[in-house]
Design an enzyme around this catalytic site. Structure first.
Site, mmCIF file in Angstrom:
data_model
loop_
_atom_site.group_PDB
_atom_site.id
_atom_site.type_symbol
_atom_site.label_atom_id
_atom_site.label_comp_id
_atom_site.label_asym_id
_atom_site.label_seq_id
_atom_site.Cartn_x
_atom_site.Cartn_y
_atom_site.Cartn_z
ATOM 1 N N TYR A 24 5.494 8.487 11.139
ATOM 2 C CA TYR A 24 5.330 8.203 12.528
ATOM 3 C C TYR A 24 4.253 9.250 13.071
ATOM 4 C CZ TYR A 24 7.416 12.912 11.516
ATOM 5 O OH TYR A 24 7.596 14.051 10.956
ATOM 6 N N GLY A 25 3.438 9.948 12.079
ATOM 7 C CA GLY A 25 2.396 10.745 12.760
ATOM 8 C C GLY A 25 1.088 10.650 12.420
ATOM 9 N N THR A 26 0.424 11.481 11.608
ATOM 10 C CA THR A 26 -0.946 11.564 11.200
ATOM 11 C C THR A 26 -1.309 10.532 9.812
ATOM 12 O OG1 THR A 26 -0.810 13.367 9.613
ATOM 13 C CG2 THR A 26 -1.320 13.833 11.903
ATOM 14 N N LEU A 27 -0.280 10.006 9.318
ATOM 15 C CA LEU A 27 -0.494 9.092 8.080
ATOM 16 C C LEU A 27 -0.339 7.552 8.559
ATOM 17 C CD1 LEU A 27 2.323 11.036 5.759
ATOM 18 C CD2 LEU A 27 -0.286 10.703 5.430
ATOM 19 N N GLU A 59 3.626 16.714 2.363
ATOM 20 C CA GLU A 59 4.559 17.147 3.588
ATOM 21 C C GLU A 59 5.286 18.478 3.407
ATOM 22 O OE1 GLU A 59 4.028 15.778 6.182
ATOM 23 O OE2 GLU A 59 4.019 13.619 6.118
#
Length: 179
Positions: free
Chosen positions: A28-31, A103
């Site tokens: 849901y983010g920087t990936l 992570e």
């Protein structure tokens, strides 16, 4: 001359030919595609990751941008915040191990199962079912969320969709640029 009974060889072949275990992960983010760490998902030296589709969490969660590096954190507090949008990837064991390390799992993030509503599915099959999920169907994947956060993060704005270049005005600091 008699033919070879292939079905009799199947158990032996399964010992000789390793099978690859694949796992579905929701990012849901920087990936995500177009985000600063997407290249890590595509780094084949870290394992295999294949884009399967997009969706959002069935439950609401607070997705906040926090810390001095403006990192997106999904706080594992179901029922607060928004249904969070993201992408589902099918990853092999090597990539899953890399993602756990990337992570900082289990210290910063924890990898837990989450239910997702499919928006679009382009992958071959869905988690567990073996069939391609239809739009609006529910699937399960792993997500990296956190239960270890600063109390003041609960007062931060929450988002339904993260973009490092979004109008939130909080510039994400890549790992290479951190002190």
């Amino acid at each position: 001359m008699r033919g070879i009974n292939i079905s009799a060889l199947t158990p032996l072949l399964s010992l000789l030919i390793p099978t690859v275990s694949m796992t579905h992960v929701f990012v849901y983010g920087t990936l995500k595609r177009g985000q600063p760490n997407y290249f890590r998902m595509m780094d084949t030296s870290k394992g295999k990751a294949q884009y399967c589709g997009s969706g959002h969490t069935v439950e609401r969660y607070p997705l906040v941008i926090a810390g001095k590096y403006n990192i997106p954190f999904l706080l594992n507090i179901p029922g607060i915040g928004h249904q969070v949008k993201g992408e589902v990837y099918c990853v092999d064991t090597q990539m899953l191990e890399f993602l756990d390390e990337f992570e900082s799992c289990p210290h910063m993030y924890q990898r837990t199962p989450v239910k997702l509503e499919v928006e679009e599915w382009v992958g071959e099959s869905g988690p567990l079912s073996g069939t391609k999920p239809a739009a609006k169907s529910i699937v399960e994947a792993f997500i990296y969320s956190t239960t270890t956060y600063e109390p003041e993060w609960l007062n931060l704005p929450t988002y339904d969709d993260y973009d490092a270049n979004g109008n939130h005005g909080l510039a994400y600091v890549t790992r290479e640029c951190r002190d």
